[in-house]
Design a protein around this motif. Structure first.
Motif, PDB file in Angstrom:
ATOM      1  N   ALA A   1       1.134  -9.981   6.301  1.00 16.41           N
ATOM      2  CA  ALA A   1       1.297  -8.574   6.673  1.00 16.41           C
ATOM      3  C   ALA A   1       0.186  -7.758   6.016  1.00 16.41           C
ATOM      4  O   ALA A   1      -0.058  -7.881   4.820  1.00 16.41           O
ATOM      5  CB  ALA A   1       2.664  -8.064   6.237  1.00 16.41           C
ATOM      6  N   PRO A   2      -0.484  -6.894   6.778  1.00 12.48           N
ATOM      7  CA  PRO A   2      -1.632  -6.160   6.244  1.00 12.48           C
ATOM      8  C   PRO A   2      -1.308  -5.154   5.144  1.00 12.48           C
ATOM      9  O   PRO A   2      -2.177  -4.799   4.367  1.00 12.48           O
ATOM     10  CB  PRO A   2      -2.210  -5.449   7.471  1.00 12.48           C
ATOM     11  CG  PRO A   2      -1.153  -5.488   8.502  1.00 12.48           C
ATOM     12  CD  PRO A   2      -0.272  -6.646   8.201  1.00 12.48           C
ATOM     13  N   GLY A   3      -0.064  -4.704   5.005  1.00 15.51           N
ATOM     14  CA  GLY A   3       0.259  -3.706   3.989  1.00 15.51           C
ATOM     15  C   GLY A   3       0.573  -4.273   2.617  1.00 15.51           C
ATOM     16  O   GLY A   3       0.766  -3.526   1.659  1.00 15.51           O
ATOM     17  N   VAL A   4       0.616  -5.595   2.486  1.00 15.89           N
ATOM     18  CA  VAL A   4       0.993  -6.225   1.218  1.00 15.89           C
ATOM     19  C   VAL A   4      -0.201  -6.249   0.267  1.00 15.89           C
ATOM     20  O   VAL A   4      -1.291  -6.683   0.624  1.00 15.89           O
ATOM     21  CB  VAL A   4       1.512  -7.659   1.452  1.00 15.89           C
ATOM     22  CG1 VAL A   4       1.726  -8.388   0.131  1.00 15.89           C
ATOM     23  CG2 VAL A   4       2.793  -7.630   2.257  1.00 15.89           C
ATOM     24  N   ILE A   5       0.026  -5.767  -0.960  1.00 12.96           N
ATOM     25  CA  ILE A   5      -1.001  -5.844  -2.006  1.00 12.96           C
ATOM     26  C   ILE A   5      -0.818  -7.116  -2.815  1.00 12.96           C
ATOM     27  O   ILE A   5      -1.772  -7.814  -3.113  1.00 12.96           O
ATOM     28  CB  ILE A   5      -0.935  -4.605  -2.930  1.00 12.96           C
ATOM     29  CG1 ILE A   5      -1.326  -3.360  -2.155  1.00 12.96           C
ATOM     30  CG2 ILE A   5      -1.822  -4.788  -4.154  1.00 12.96           C
ATOM     31  CD1 ILE A   5      -1.174  -2.073  -2.931  1.00 12.96           C
ATOM     32  N   GLY A   6       0.421  -7.414  -3.160  1.00 10.47           N
ATOM     33  CA  GLY A   6       0.696  -8.622  -3.946  1.00 10.47           C
ATOM     34  C   GLY A   6       2.098  -8.584  -4.507  1.00 10.47           C
ATOM     35  O   GLY A   6       2.920  -7.739  -4.158  1.00 10.47           O
TER      36      GLY A   6
ATOM     37  N   LYS B   1       0.858  -1.182   0.000  1.00 10.71           N
ATOM     38  CA  LYS B   1       0.000   0.000   0.000  1.00 10.71           C
ATOM     39  C   LYS B   1       0.891   1.228   0.000  1.00 10.71           C
ATOM     40  O   LYS B   1       1.996   1.192   0.560  1.00 10.71           O
ATOM     41  CB  LYS B   1      -0.901   0.012   1.239  1.00 10.71           C
ATOM     42  CG  LYS B   1      -1.936  -1.078   1.265  1.00 10.71           C
ATOM     43  CD  LYS B   1      -2.750  -0.999   2.540  1.00 10.71           C
ATOM     44  CE  LYS B   1      -3.777  -2.107   2.606  1.00 10.71           C
ATOM     45  NZ  LYS B   1      -4.525  -2.079   3.881  1.00 10.71           N
ATOM     46  N   PRO B   2       0.418   2.328  -0.587  1.00 13.76           N
ATOM     47  CA  PRO B   2       1.233   3.549  -0.567  1.00 13.76           C
ATOM     48  C   PRO B   2       1.572   3.972   0.863  1.00 13.76           C
ATOM     49  O   PRO B   2       0.739   3.891   1.760  1.00 13.76           O
ATOM     50  CB  PRO B   2       0.334   4.588  -1.244  1.00 13.76           C
ATOM     51  CG  PRO B   2      -0.602   3.787  -2.086  1.00 13.76           C
ATOM     52  CD  PRO B   2      -0.822   2.501  -1.341  1.00 13.76           C
ATOM     53  N   LYS B   3       2.809   4.374   1.065  1.00 11.94           N
ATOM     54  CA  LYS B   3       3.314   4.860   2.353  1.00 11.94           C
ATOM     55  C   LYS B   3       3.349   3.785   3.439  1.00 11.94           C
ATOM     56  O   LYS B   3       3.409   4.093   4.627  1.00 11.94           O
ATOM     57  CB  LYS B   3       2.508   6.060   2.851  1.00 11.94           C
ATOM     58  CG  LYS B   3       2.328   7.147   1.802  1.00 11.94           C
ATOM     59  CD  LYS B   3       3.097   8.360   2.164  1.00 11.94           C
ATOM     60  CE  LYS B   3       2.752   9.491   1.215  1.00 11.94           C
ATOM     61  NZ  LYS B   3       3.819   9.898   0.386  1.00 11.94           N
ATOM     62  N   HIS B   4       3.307   2.507   3.051  1.00 11.98           N
ATOM     63  CA  HIS B   4       3.357   1.403   4.005  1.00 11.98           C
ATOM     64  C   HIS B   4       4.624   0.560   3.858  1.00 11.98           C
ATOM     65  O   HIS B   4       4.743  -0.493   4.489  1.00 11.98           O
ATOM     66  CB  HIS B   4       2.141   0.480   3.832  1.00 11.98           C
ATOM     67  CG  HIS B   4       0.890   1.020   4.431  1.00 11.98           C
ATOM     68  ND1 HIS B   4       0.184   2.062   3.880  1.00 11.98           N
ATOM     69  CD2 HIS B   4       0.214   0.654   5.543  1.00 11.98           C
ATOM     70  CE1 HIS B   4      -0.881   2.310   4.620  1.00 11.98           C
ATOM     71  NE2 HIS B   4      -0.876   1.479   5.645  1.00 11.98           N
TER      72      HIS B   4
ATOM     73  N   PHE C   1      12.011   3.067  -3.509  1.00 10.60           N
ATOM     74  CA  PHE C   1      10.992   2.675  -4.480  1.00 10.60           C
ATOM     75  C   PHE C   1       9.621   2.779  -3.817  1.00 10.60           C
ATOM     76  O   PHE C   1       9.322   2.030  -2.891  1.00 10.60           O
ATOM     77  CB  PHE C   1      11.214   1.236  -4.960  1.00 10.60           C
ATOM     78  CG  PHE C   1      12.578   1.004  -5.542  1.00 10.60           C
ATOM     79  CD1 PHE C   1      12.948   1.585  -6.737  1.00 10.60           C
ATOM     80  CD2 PHE C   1      13.495   0.201  -4.888  1.00 10.60           C
ATOM     81  CE1 PHE C   1      14.209   1.370  -7.279  1.00 10.60           C
ATOM     82  CE2 PHE C   1      14.757  -0.024  -5.413  1.00 10.60           C
ATOM     83  CZ  PHE C   1      15.108   0.566  -6.609  1.00 10.60           C
ATOM     84  N   ASN C   2       8.800   3.694  -4.286  1.00  9.33           N
ATOM     85  CA  ASN C   2       7.468   3.852  -3.710  1.00  9.33           C
ATOM     86  C   ASN C   2       6.625   2.611  -3.962  1.00  9.33           C
ATOM     87  O   ASN C   2       6.511   2.146  -5.091  1.00  9.33           O
ATOM     88  CB  ASN C   2       6.772   5.077  -4.303  1.00  9.33           C
ATOM     89  CG  ASN C   2       7.429   6.362  -3.880  1.00  9.33           C
ATOM     90  OD1 ASN C   2       7.999   6.445  -2.796  1.00  9.33           O
ATOM     91  ND2 ASN C   2       7.360   7.371  -4.721  1.00  9.33           N
TER      92      ASN C   2
END
Length: 157
Positions: A69-74, A9-12, A50-51
């Motif tokens: 981890a909750p911030g992972v998108i994929g 996720k952005p900023k995570h 790397f954003n």
């Protein structure tokens, strides 16, 4: 074990990498220090290079554990498969951030569209395309891995 490129996720990026480390995974989140200006002060802060991307070293069998981890998108995919960063690419990023050899470089009169080749380090002979040249930074496109790299050149002129 290989390095997978994970989208967050952005900023995570930093928080997610810390959570994955707590889960016992080997994680690399390259960060740089920037000076941020507020109305009443300036402050040095660490920001991801790397954003929305971090690197996780894992086996094919255990790679899906990153979703704990909750911030992972994929995973970042390349040609329909999870993207893998080579060990020498990770080492090169670490070298760039540690300024292991940047003092040996001299940049003169480069312009957008120029093709440059690295003469030292783990990506010796790799070609990059200059995307943008500023007074203090240069943006290089590394076509082999599909990344756009922004490098600070103020100290190497």
């Amino acid at each position: 074990m290989v390095w997978y490129v994970i989208r967050t996720k952005p900023k995570h990026e930093i928080k997610t990498s810390e959570l994955l480390k707590d889960f016992g995974m080997e994680v690399y989140c390259p960060v740089i220090t920037e000076v941020r200006q507020w109305s009443d002060r300036k402050k040095k802060v660490s920001v991801p290079l790397f954003n929305s991307y971090i690197f996780v070293r894992s086996t094919e069998k255990n790679r899906k554990e990153v979703f704990n981890a909750p911030g992972v998108i994929g995973f970042l995919n390349w040609l329909g498969k999870p993207a893998i960063a080579r060990e020498e690419e990770i080492n090169e990023i670490m070298s760039w951030l540690n300024n292991d050899y940047l003092s040996n470089y001299k940049i003169q009169e480069i312009k957008e569209g120029d093709r440059v080749t690295f003469s030292k380090g783990n990506i010796k002979s790799e070609e990059a395309i200059v995307q943008e040249v500023g007074k203090r930074k240069v943006k290089l496109f590394l076509p082999e891995i599909g990344w756009l790299l922004t490098a600070d050149i103020s100290e190497i002129r």
